[in-house]
Design an enzyme around this catalytic site. Structure first.
Site, PDB file in Angstrom:
ATOM      1  N   ASP A 182      -4.669   0.101   1.261  1.00  0.00           N
ATOM      2  CA  ASP A 182      -4.991  -1.135   1.233  1.00  0.00           C
ATOM      3  C   ASP A 182      -6.620  -1.288   0.663  1.00  0.00           C
ATOM      4  O   ASP A 182      -6.961  -2.486   0.056  1.00  0.00           O
ATOM      5  CB  ASP A 182      -4.921  -1.940   2.768  1.00  0.00           C
ATOM      6  CG  ASP A 182      -3.876  -2.885   2.413  1.00  0.00           C
ATOM      7  OD1 ASP A 182      -3.935  -3.700   1.432  1.00  0.00           O
ATOM      8  OD2 ASP A 182      -2.946  -3.028   3.541  1.00  0.00           O
TER       9      ASP A 182
ATOM     10  N   SER B 259       0.744  -1.337  -0.034  1.00  0.00           N
ATOM     11  CA  SER B 259       0.174  -0.035   0.106  1.00  0.00           C
ATOM     12  C   SER B 259       0.822   1.255  -0.154  1.00  0.00           C
ATOM     13  O   SER B 259       0.332   2.223  -0.271  1.00  0.00           O
ATOM     14  CB  SER B 259      -0.992   0.294   1.304  1.00  0.00           C
ATOM     15  OG  SER B 259      -0.260   0.059   2.450  1.00  0.00           O
ATOM     16  N   HIS B 260       2.198   0.943   0.217  1.00  0.00           N
ATOM     17  CA  HIS B 260       2.947   2.325   0.196  1.00  0.00           C
ATOM     18  C   HIS B 260       4.176   2.079  -0.641  1.00  0.00           C
ATOM     19  O   HIS B 260       5.189   2.570  -0.204  1.00  0.00           O
ATOM     20  CB  HIS B 260       3.206   2.712   1.752  1.00  0.00           C
ATOM     21  CG  HIS B 260       2.230   3.393   2.438  1.00  0.00           C
ATOM     22  ND1 HIS B 260       1.185   2.513   2.918  1.00  0.00           N
ATOM     23  CD2 HIS B 260       1.707   4.757   2.596  1.00  0.00           C
ATOM     24  CE1 HIS B 260       0.103   3.365   3.455  1.00  0.00           C
ATOM     25  NE2 HIS B 260       0.358   4.711   2.906  1.00  0.00           N
TER      26      HIS B 260
HETATM   27  P1  NDP Z   1      -0.894  -3.436   8.909  1.00  0.00           P
HETATM   28  O1  NDP Z   1      -2.165  -3.878   9.577  1.00  0.00           O
HETATM   29  O2  NDP Z   1      -0.548  -4.286   7.759  1.00  0.00           O
HETATM   30  O3  NDP Z   1       0.417  -3.936   9.968  1.00  0.00           O
HETATM   31  C1  NDP Z   1       0.637  -2.984  11.045  1.00  0.00           C
HETATM   32  C2  NDP Z   1       1.634  -3.440  11.809  1.00  0.00           C
HETATM   33  O4  NDP Z   1       1.425  -4.939  12.381  1.00  0.00           O
HETATM   34  C3  NDP Z   1       2.880  -3.733  11.227  1.00  0.00           C
HETATM   35  O5  NDP Z   1       4.044  -3.327  12.073  1.00  0.00           O
HETATM   36  C4  NDP Z   1       3.043  -5.311  10.886  1.00  0.00           C
HETATM   37  O6  NDP Z   1       4.298  -5.911  10.929  1.00  0.00           O
HETATM   38  C5  NDP Z   1       2.111  -5.850  12.247  1.00  0.00           C
HETATM   39  N1  NDP Z   1       1.587  -7.079  12.243  1.00  0.00           N
HETATM   40  C6  NDP Z   1       0.817  -7.336  11.433  1.00  0.00           C
HETATM   41  N2  NDP Z   1       0.207  -8.418  11.525  1.00  0.00           N
HETATM   42  C7  NDP Z   1       0.986  -8.855  12.778  1.00  0.00           C
HETATM   43  C8  NDP Z   1       0.960 -10.434  13.310  1.00  0.00           C
HETATM   44  N3  NDP Z   1       0.030 -11.186  13.188  1.00  0.00           N
HETATM   45  N4  NDP Z   1       1.869 -10.160  14.625  1.00  0.00           N
HETATM   46  C9  NDP Z   1       2.598  -9.180  15.060  1.00  0.00           C
HETATM   47  N5  NDP Z   1       2.599  -7.904  14.198  1.00  0.00           N
HETATM   48  C10 NDP Z   1       1.809  -7.825  12.914  1.00  0.00           C
HETATM   49  O7  NDP Z   1      -0.891  -1.973   8.571  1.00  0.00           O
HETATM   50  P2  NDP Z   1      -1.708  -0.691   8.244  1.00  0.00           P
HETATM   51  O8  NDP Z   1      -2.587  -1.150   7.230  1.00  0.00           O
HETATM   52  O9  NDP Z   1      -2.442  -0.596   9.548  1.00  0.00           O
HETATM   53  O10 NDP Z   1      -0.725   0.255   7.935  1.00  0.00           O
HETATM   54  C11 NDP Z   1       0.138   0.174   6.818  1.00  0.00           C
HETATM   55  C12 NDP Z   1       0.975   1.253   6.619  1.00  0.00           C
HETATM   56  O11 NDP Z   1       0.385   2.514   6.235  1.00  0.00           O
HETATM   57  C13 NDP Z   1       1.916   1.766   7.671  1.00  0.00           C
HETATM   58  O12 NDP Z   1       3.103   1.631   7.234  1.00  0.00           O
HETATM   59  C14 NDP Z   1       1.291   3.059   7.910  1.00  0.00           C
HETATM   60  O13 NDP Z   1       2.529   4.045   8.512  1.00  0.00           O
HETATM   61  C15 NDP Z   1       1.079   3.511   6.363  1.00  0.00           C
HETATM   62  N6  NDP Z   1      -0.142   4.613   6.805  1.00  0.00           N
HETATM   63  C16 NDP Z   1       0.450   5.715   6.542  1.00  0.00           C
HETATM   64  C17 NDP Z   1      -0.663   6.831   6.457  1.00  0.00           C
HETATM   65  C18 NDP Z   1       0.161   8.485   6.115  1.00  0.00           C
HETATM   66  O14 NDP Z   1      -0.863   9.137   6.604  1.00  0.00           O
HETATM   67  N7  NDP Z   1       1.127   8.716   5.940  1.00  0.00           N
HETATM   68  C19 NDP Z   1      -1.969   6.681   6.690  1.00  0.00           C
HETATM   69  C20 NDP Z   1      -2.280   5.322   7.149  1.00  0.00           C
HETATM   70  C21 NDP Z   1      -1.076   4.367   6.952  1.00  0.00           C
HETATM   71  P3  NDP Z   1       4.790  -6.245   9.352  1.00  0.00           P
HETATM   72  O15 NDP Z   1       4.772  -5.356   8.556  1.00  0.00           O
HETATM   73  O16 NDP Z   1       5.850  -7.304   9.586  1.00  0.00           O
HETATM   74  O17 NDP Z   1       3.560  -7.199   9.012  1.00  0.00           O
HETATM   75  O1  PYC Z   2      -3.253   4.660   3.022  1.00  0.00           O
HETATM   76  O2  PYC Z   2      -4.440   5.663   4.727  1.00  0.00           O
HETATM   77  C1  PYC Z   2      -3.369   5.296   3.898  1.00  0.00           C
HETATM   78  C2  PYC Z   2      -2.730   6.791   3.458  1.00  0.00           C
HETATM   79  C3  PYC Z   2      -3.027   7.878   3.903  1.00  0.00           C
HETATM   80  C4  PYC Z   2      -2.004   8.616   3.562  1.00  0.00           C
HETATM   81  C5  PYC Z   2      -1.045   8.016   3.222  1.00  0.00           C
HETATM   82  N1  PYC Z   2      -1.505   6.688   3.207  1.00  0.00           N
END
Ligand code: NDP
Ligand code: PYC
Length: 340
Positions: free
Chosen positions: A191, A50-51
């Protein structure tokens, strides 16, 4: 580049070159394009789909936003012994982060705690790359940022909060750091878009449609509202992130970022807050913080649970050895963008 069926394999240098070339062609000077291309490459390398390259078309759209400043030069302010502020000037957050990093780190090492406020930035990236910059320097770190108001609060039916990620890192002697980085929405919005592209249903509990009814349809979710993880707990955590990375540092909330976007659907524009702690100062050398943290990690892993980021580190090792595999439709989409 290798092609096989519906997959394309790219070396990491190719991913970086494609990303940089697209960003430069869109009008970013090299000094802004390089940190952005680096973080996209790192996202793809760690299979954070997703990033990674998926973000590139959105980056171009953001550069074309009338409020995006292609000529932005970050201005670092040495605010107090513990506080650094950097004005990104409505360019991307990443060049501003790089500009402020040395002072931010030096303050953590001198004072024991250091806060960095990045203001006036367009922000699209995962937070773990910056957390890893800090753990690599032996610092414990937290980063938070709002986004756009796509997420309904627990008990509500309309977007008010952002997807608001929070990331944390703890350095570990001789091994990869303990890092988590997650959206406070049930899943990142990126995602949801990937589910839409793949025609896959969402999990129940991730989103509601425009009428406020639960939905597993990605398109309906994008038109409606996302939900926080953990009900009222995720909702409160997300609200805290709004407050700390918004009003506290004199920057926009996700609601205000959405207004600022003015319907363009570019990346959110707002602030980001990072906090770094020096364990050598806070621990005072009285107790071996590594021994007790390692005992905790063992207690987690020894019962079959995994630590966050382990999947990423495994993906990283794979990508460093063999390059990254991306779907052909993503490759075609990226290659259709103008390149320098
Ligand atoms: P996920 O739900 O995929 O994962 C979140 C975290 O949980 C990761 O550190 C992951 O490690 C860990 N994890 C997942 N499954 C397990 C498990 N079974 N046991 C232990 N740890 C686990 O991420 P999100 O969809 O919530 O977010 C994805 C990305 O989106 C992030 O990097 C976030 O910074 C980015 N984002 C950025 C935004 C922005 O505004 N800039 C806004 C929203 C999100 P692993 O990676 O090893 O699976
Ligand atoms: O995936 O939610 C997201 C997001 C927002 C800004 C950057 N990533």
């Amino acid at each position: 580049m290798e092609q096989s069926g519906d997959r394309v394999t790219l070396g990491l240098d190719e991913v970086f070159a494609i990303a940089k070339s697209v960003l430069v062609a869109a009008g970013l000077p090299e000094r802004q394009a390089e940190p952005v291309a680096r973080v996209i490459t790192e996202g793809q390398r760690d299979e954070c789909h997703s990033h990674g390259l998926f973000r590139l078309p959105g980056c171009v759209q953001t550069i074309n936003h009338p409020r995006f400043n292609r000529a932005a030069v970050p201005v670092v302010e040495n605010t107090t012994p513990a506080v650094t502020k950097v004005d990104a000037g409505f360019g991307y957050s990443l060049p501003a982060l790089e500009a402020a990093m040395p002072l931010f780190v030096e303050k953590a090492r001198t004072v024991g705690i250091s806060v960095l406020a990045i203001n006036n930035c367009f922000h699209f990236s995962a937070l773990w790359p910056e957390i890893e910059m800090l753990t690599a320097k032996g610092l414990v770190a937290i980063a938070m940022t709002p986004s756009h108001s796509w997420v309904a609060p627990a008990g509500g039916s309309r977007g008010a909060l952002g997807t608001n990620p929070i990331a944390f890192g703890w350095p570990r002697a001789g091994q990869d750091p303990y890092v988590f980085d997650f959206a406070t929405s049930a899943i990142a919005r990126g995602d949801i878009s990937l589910h839409k592209m793949a025609g896959k249903p969402l999990q129940p509990g991730w989103a509601i449609d425009a009428d406020g009814n639960p939905t597993t349809d990605a398109a309906a979710a994008l038109d409606g509202a996302m939900l926080t993880f953990g009900g009222h707990k995720g909702s409160a955590l997300s609200t805290m992130i709004e407050l700390l990375a918004g009003p506290l540092i004199a920057d926009m909330t996700s609601l205000e970022s959405m207004d600022f976007d003015d319907g363009v659907k570019a990346a959110p524009a707002h602030g980001e807050i990072l906090i770094a702690f020096d364990p050598a100062i806070l621990g005072g050398g009285v107790r071996d913080n590594q021994a007790s943290s390692e005992r905790l990690f063992s207690a987690i892993v020894d019962q079959g649970a995994r630590l966050p980021s382990v999947r990423r580190y495994e993906a990283r090792a794979r990508s460093l050895a063999h390059g990254v595999q991306i779907p052909r439709h993503l490759y075609d989409q990226v290659m259709s963008l103008p390149r320098a």
